[in-house]
Design a protein around this motif. Structure first.
Motif, PDB file in Angstrom:
ATOM      1  N   SER A 267      -8.801   1.923  -4.961  1.00  0.00           N
ATOM      2  CA  SER A 267      -7.543   2.118  -5.680  1.00  0.00           C
ATOM      3  C   SER A 267      -6.349   1.528  -4.952  1.00  0.00           C
ATOM      4  O   SER A 267      -5.314   1.246  -5.561  1.00  0.00           O
ATOM      5  N   GLU A 268      -6.486   1.313  -3.649  1.00  0.00           N
ATOM      6  CA  GLU A 268      -5.365   0.821  -2.849  1.00  0.00           C
ATOM      7  C   GLU A 268      -4.921  -0.591  -3.205  1.00  0.00           C
ATOM      8  O   GLU A 268      -3.840  -1.028  -2.801  1.00  0.00           O
TER       9      GLU A 268
ATOM     10  N   GLN B 128       2.291  -7.563  -0.345  1.00  0.00           N
ATOM     11  CA  GLN B 128       1.615  -6.392   0.182  1.00  0.00           C
ATOM     12  C   GLN B 128       1.311  -6.593   1.667  1.00  0.00           C
ATOM     13  O   GLN B 128       0.797  -7.632   2.068  1.00  0.00           O
TER      14      GLN B 128
ATOM     15  N   ILE C 128      -4.631   8.527  -3.451  1.00  0.00           N
ATOM     16  CA  ILE C 128      -3.964   7.254  -3.698  1.00  0.00           C
ATOM     17  C   ILE C 128      -3.511   7.139  -5.145  1.00  0.00           C
ATOM     18  O   ILE C 128      -2.371   6.753  -5.435  1.00  0.00           O
TER      19      ILE C 128
ATOM     20  N   ALA D 115      -0.734   3.214   1.279  1.00  0.00           N
ATOM     21  CA  ALA D 115      -2.071   3.792   1.121  1.00  0.00           C
ATOM     22  C   ALA D 115      -2.885   3.676   2.403  1.00  0.00           C
ATOM     23  O   ALA D 115      -2.933   2.609   3.030  1.00  0.00           O
TER      24      ALA D 115
ATOM     25  N   TYR E   7      -6.366   0.029   6.661  1.00  0.00           N
ATOM     26  CA  TYR E   7      -7.807   0.295   6.675  1.00  0.00           C
ATOM     27  C   TYR E   7      -8.233   0.573   8.115  1.00  0.00           C
ATOM     28  O   TYR E   7      -8.218  -0.338   8.957  1.00  0.00           O
TER      29      TYR E   7
ATOM     30  N   LYS F 221       0.270   6.739  -6.700  1.00  0.00           N
ATOM     31  CA  LYS F 221       0.592   5.615  -7.584  1.00  0.00           C
ATOM     32  C   LYS F 221       1.128   6.106  -8.920  1.00  0.00           C
ATOM     33  O   LYS F 221       2.108   5.563  -9.453  1.00  0.00           O
TER      34      LYS F 221
ATOM     35  N   PRO G 132      -0.015  -0.372  -4.246  1.00  0.00           N
ATOM     36  CA  PRO G 132       0.719   0.063  -3.059  1.00  0.00           C
ATOM     37  C   PRO G 132       1.358  -1.118  -2.331  1.00  0.00           C
ATOM     38  O   PRO G 132       0.817  -2.225  -2.317  1.00  0.00           O
TER      39      PRO G 132
ATOM     40  N   VAL H  57      -1.125  -1.193   2.951  1.00  0.00           N
ATOM     41  CA  VAL H  57      -2.445  -0.570   3.054  1.00  0.00           C
ATOM     42  C   VAL H  57      -2.913  -0.639   4.499  1.00  0.00           C
ATOM     43  O   VAL H  57      -2.816  -1.689   5.147  1.00  0.00           O
TER      44      VAL H  57
ATOM     45  N   PRO I 208      -6.644   4.513   2.870  1.00  0.00           N
ATOM     46  CA  PRO I 208      -7.890   5.005   2.278  1.00  0.00           C
ATOM     47  C   PRO I 208      -8.867   5.523   3.315  1.00  0.00           C
ATOM     48  O   PRO I 208      -9.044   4.919   4.376  1.00  0.00           O
TER      49      PRO I 208
ATOM     50  N   TYR J  44     -13.383  -3.153   1.035  1.00  0.00           N
ATOM     51  CA  TYR J  44     -12.178  -3.958   0.819  1.00  0.00           C
ATOM     52  C   TYR J  44     -12.474  -5.130  -0.118  1.00  0.00           C
ATOM     53  O   TYR J  44     -11.715  -5.414  -1.051  1.00  0.00           O
TER      54      TYR J  44
END
Length: 351
Positions: A122-123, A11, A98, A114, A149, A102, A144, A147, A116, A222
């Motif tokens: 949910s990410e 990821q 998100i 994602a 943020y 998914k 995902p 991600v 968020p 997070y």
């Protein structure tokens, strides 16, 4: 004896003020060439910026994001992704956007990117919420691939919605602490999240554009997402999913109201967890500390203010117990009904 196991997919993750500009990098990390942008209705401006950042990689936009992820929306998104030949679904918004991406990606193998704009977590998880015929359930989806943020995307969250979403993050930390077979890193992240979230949550209630507070609050969220991804959910979230799926109550509102009462119910069977929570919050009584934080942050504090009728409590209890439930303390219909009764009053009964 310790026992745990987990699977962690590759990821790409970037965090920080201005990280939204790294969307092209995240797209490359997804190894995709055509993106379908899925933005929550409240993110129209950010969606326009995402569209510009994606440039020629943009294959289209999907505007059907709805609370609690209706199954019809999942099917519609999967169909549109096929029509435009998208290999990446870019989710810009809260948990609804998100989870929608998914769930759709699970139907037709695609990667999810994602971004968020709330604190739901949910990410980072391997499941997505989906609602069919008023029944909200989790479906296997995979996490995902990338991600982003960016605290700036949370600045315009309404006070109550943002506070409720942050209480949802705290609930993930709380439930991780007494989840069976929780990953060691999840337990560490849960305690760190509980220490991190309260101060900035109180700060943004009065100063929504406080950059430092917004960054700390998103960082705490997070940590809560890491805790959630490595543990699971118990009675608290089961009730919240019923309230959302059957009655349309916002997930953040449900979390803010139910969390202190679920913690009080589980306290006798989770004393070590309650001690950790109390220490992190700087209080002597964990459930009361959670209730005070909800109140101070401007979150919802009672089921009555959410418009729920007490006559619905037996039906909610039955729905919550309709499937096997992992919880530190045994649960029956009377216990769930009593918990709901305590949560109905504007003055929380946490005795």
């Amino acid at each position: 004896m310790r026992s745990f196991g987990f699977s962690h997919a590759p990821q790409y993750l970037t965090f920080g003020t201005g990280a939204f500009a790294k969307l092209p990098d995240a797209m490359r990390a997804c190894e995709g060439t055509r993106a379908l942008l899925v933005a929550s209705p409240s993110q129209r401006g950010a969606g326009d910026r995402a569209q510009a950042l994606l440039g020629p990689a943009l294959a289209g936009r999907f505007d059907g994001v709805a609370p609690h992820v209706p199954g019809a929306a999942v099917d519609a998104l999967a169909a549109q992704a096929s029509e435009v030949g998208a290999d990446v679904l870019v989710a810009l918004g809260g948990g609804a956007a998100i989870d929608l991406c998914k769930a759709a990606a699970a139907q037709t193998p695609r990667r999810v990117l994602a971004i968020p704009t709330t604190y739901g977590g949910s990410e980072l998880t391997l499941h997505a919420g989906r609602t069919d015929e008023h029944n909200k359930s989790a479906v296997a989806s995979g996490a995902p691939r990338a991600v982003i943020y960016d605290p700036q995307l949370t600045y315009d969250l309404p006070t109550r919605a943002g506070a409720g979403s942050a209480m949802n993050a705290l609930a993930h930390c709380v439930e991780a602490l007494y989840a069976p077979k929780a990953q060691p890193l999840a337990l560490l992240a849960a305690e760190a999240g509980l220490r991190t979230i309260p101060a900035p949550l109180r700060a943004v209630a009065t100063a929504p554009h406080d950059a430092n507070a917004r960054e700390e609050l998103l960082f705490g969220a997070y940590l809560a997402a890491v805790a959630l991804a490595g543990s699971g959910m118990a009675l608290h979230h089961r009730i919240c999913h019923v309230l959302g799926g059957r009655y349309g109550i916002a997930h953040g509102d449900a979390n803010a109201v139910i969390l202190p009462h679920a913690a009080r119910f589980n306290a006798p069977a989770a004393r070590d967890a309650m001690a950790i929570i109390a220490r992190a919050l700087g209080v002597t009584d964990a459930p009361a500390g959670l209730a005070a934080l909800a109140r101070d942050s401007g979150a919802a504090t009672s089921l009555s203010e959410l418009g729920l009728e007490r006559t619905e409590f037996p039906a909610i209890a039955d729905a919550a117990l309709s499937q096997p439930l992992t919880n530190p303390r045994p649960v029956d219909r009377e216990a769930v009904t009593a918990l709901l009764e305590a949560a109905w009053s504007p003055a929380p009964n946490l005795s």
